[in-house]
Design a protein around this motif. Sequence first.
Motif, short mmCIF file in Angstrom:
data_model
loop_
_atom_site.label_atom_id
_atom_site.label_comp_id
_atom_site.label_asym_id
_atom_site.label_seq_id
_atom_site.Cartn_x
_atom_site.Cartn_y
_atom_site.Cartn_z
N LEU A 325 75.20 26.46 16.38
CA LEU A 325 74.33 25.29 16.44
C LEU A 325 74.87 24.26 17.43
O LEU A 325 76.07 24.00 17.48
N ALA A 326 73.95 23.66 18.19
CA ALA A 326 74.25 22.56 19.12
C ALA A 326 75.29 22.95 20.16
O ALA A 326 75.95 22.09 20.73
N ALA A 327 75.44 24.26 20.42
CA ALA A 327 76.43 24.70 21.41
C ALA A 327 75.87 24.64 22.83
O ALA A 327 76.62 24.49 23.78
N ARG A 328 74.55 24.75 22.97
CA ARG A 328 73.94 24.67 24.29
C ARG A 328 73.59 23.22 24.64
O ARG A 328 73.23 22.44 23.75
N PRO A 329 73.67 22.86 25.90
CA PRO A 329 73.30 21.48 26.27
C PRO A 329 71.81 21.20 26.12
O PRO A 329 71.41 20.05 25.93
N GLU A 330 70.99 22.25 26.19
CA GLU A 330 69.54 22.08 26.07
C GLU A 330 69.00 23.01 24.97
O GLU A 330 69.55 24.07 24.70
N HIS A 331 67.89 22.58 24.37
CA HIS A 331 67.27 23.38 23.31
C HIS A 331 66.62 24.62 23.91
O HIS A 331 65.94 24.57 24.93
N MET A 332 66.82 25.78 23.25
CA MET A 332 66.18 27.03 23.65
C MET A 332 65.72 27.76 22.40
O MET A 332 66.31 27.60 21.32
N ALA A 333 64.68 28.57 22.55
CA ALA A 333 64.19 29.36 21.43
C ALA A 333 65.25 30.39 21.04
O ALA A 333 65.95 30.94 21.89
N ARG A 334 65.36 30.65 19.75
CA ARG A 334 66.33 31.62 19.25
C ARG A 334 65.67 32.97 18.98
O ARG A 334 64.48 33.03 18.64
N PRO A 335 66.42 34.06 19.09
CA PRO A 335 65.85 35.39 18.85
C PRO A 335 65.81 35.71 17.35
O PRO A 335 66.53 35.11 16.55
N GLN A 336 64.97 36.66 17.00
CA GLN A 336 64.99 37.22 15.66
C GLN A 336 64.64 38.69 15.74
O GLN A 336 64.06 39.15 16.73
N ALA A 337 64.99 39.45 14.73
CA ALA A 337 64.73 40.89 14.72
C ALA A 337 64.34 41.30 13.31
O ALA A 337 64.61 40.59 12.33
N ASP A 338 63.69 42.47 13.21
CA ASP A 338 63.26 43.03 11.93
C ASP A 338 63.98 44.35 11.68
O ASP A 338 64.29 45.09 12.61
#
Length: 409
Positions: A325-338
């Motif tokens: 969390l909060a490791a990137r300087p900008e917000h990006m969408a996160r991945p998910q898998a099933d």
Amino acid sequence: MREAQIDYAAVFQALPGMVALLTPDLVYADANDDFLRLAGRSREQLLGRYIFDVFPENPNDPAAAGMRETRESMLRVVATGERDTMALLRYDIEDPMRPGRWQEHYWSPVNAPVRGADGQVALIVHRVEEVTELIRARGGRGGDGRTSVLEAELYTRARELQEINERLRRAHAREREVALALQSAMLPTPASTGAQGAAVRYRPAVGALNVCGDWYDLVDLPGGNLAIAVGDVVGHGLAAACAMGQLRSALSAACRVTDGPAQALEALGLYARSVEGAEATTVVTTFVDRDRHTITYSCAGHPPPALLDPDGTVTFLDRATDPPLAARPEHMARPQADVRFSEGATLVLYTDGLIERRGEDIDVGLARLAHSLTRHRNAAPEPMADALLADLLSPSGNTDDTALVVVRL
């Protein structure tokens, strides 16, 4: 030229100064000649016996703390695998010839680990400097007096440092107690969520530090489904407990209003930027759909969940991993898998305290977890949780706190 054969047993016995070997259970395994002579005990009185059965603390000294400090030092060595040098210590010894008579002694101990073939601490080297006569010299038996004055000053400073260390120890212990109480109040039980077939565990670290950053959560979702999360805040003590509580509550709410774990972690990552101490938190979130027999998951820098099939096959859910969390300087969408699961499968979420060991690759810890899961595949969640902790944590206590969730699907 042929190498000389060294009799290490003879070397050990001839070592100058007091040296003893103890097991991780603090039982004497051996002692050199100087230890026996200066401690006033025979080999038969030491070997195979618990250290504080041989040398109990003086019951006539209500301020005595030598037993506690020595035990804590040795257990730190077992837990961390690192040398521990103790402060000057007063530890009176009962006269073996006159029971009930206690002789004043001052010691300067060092405890060091000896690792076995498996990398775990197999023995503790307990080396002790006997400084009683040096301390007694403060009374004026120092030749022209200058030596005794200096020794008295050193003794006074040593006692002051011991008192400061004791106050710090009590402060840390109090902070630990408050933080653990706060954490306990915030962590849910499976019964409070309506989750069926689930077991949860939290094990604090053995020391005053490195506690209260781990959490778990189980959240009821519509249609009888379930969200399960585990996280680990960087830091320790009250600060970590407070950050943990805020993040756990925020993620619980996000799971209820988002469409999946990736969106829930995106919202949590944005929130973490405004919470002091939340940066670099790792967390994994899973959504279990019981009707479709699927697990949807997203991981923010956290060790992967383990899916145990009824036949004993273990799959680590590692296809949707992103930075903490909060490791990137900008917000990006996160991945998910099933991933699909079979009826009767078991889902296990945990924090790194369960698998990581100092100086060991994480894959070794994951393999150890997989082996334990396969071995206990027929156990229900409650006994399985206990078995995992017994298999994977050190019997003398873990050096990092550990959270664990076991859910039968």
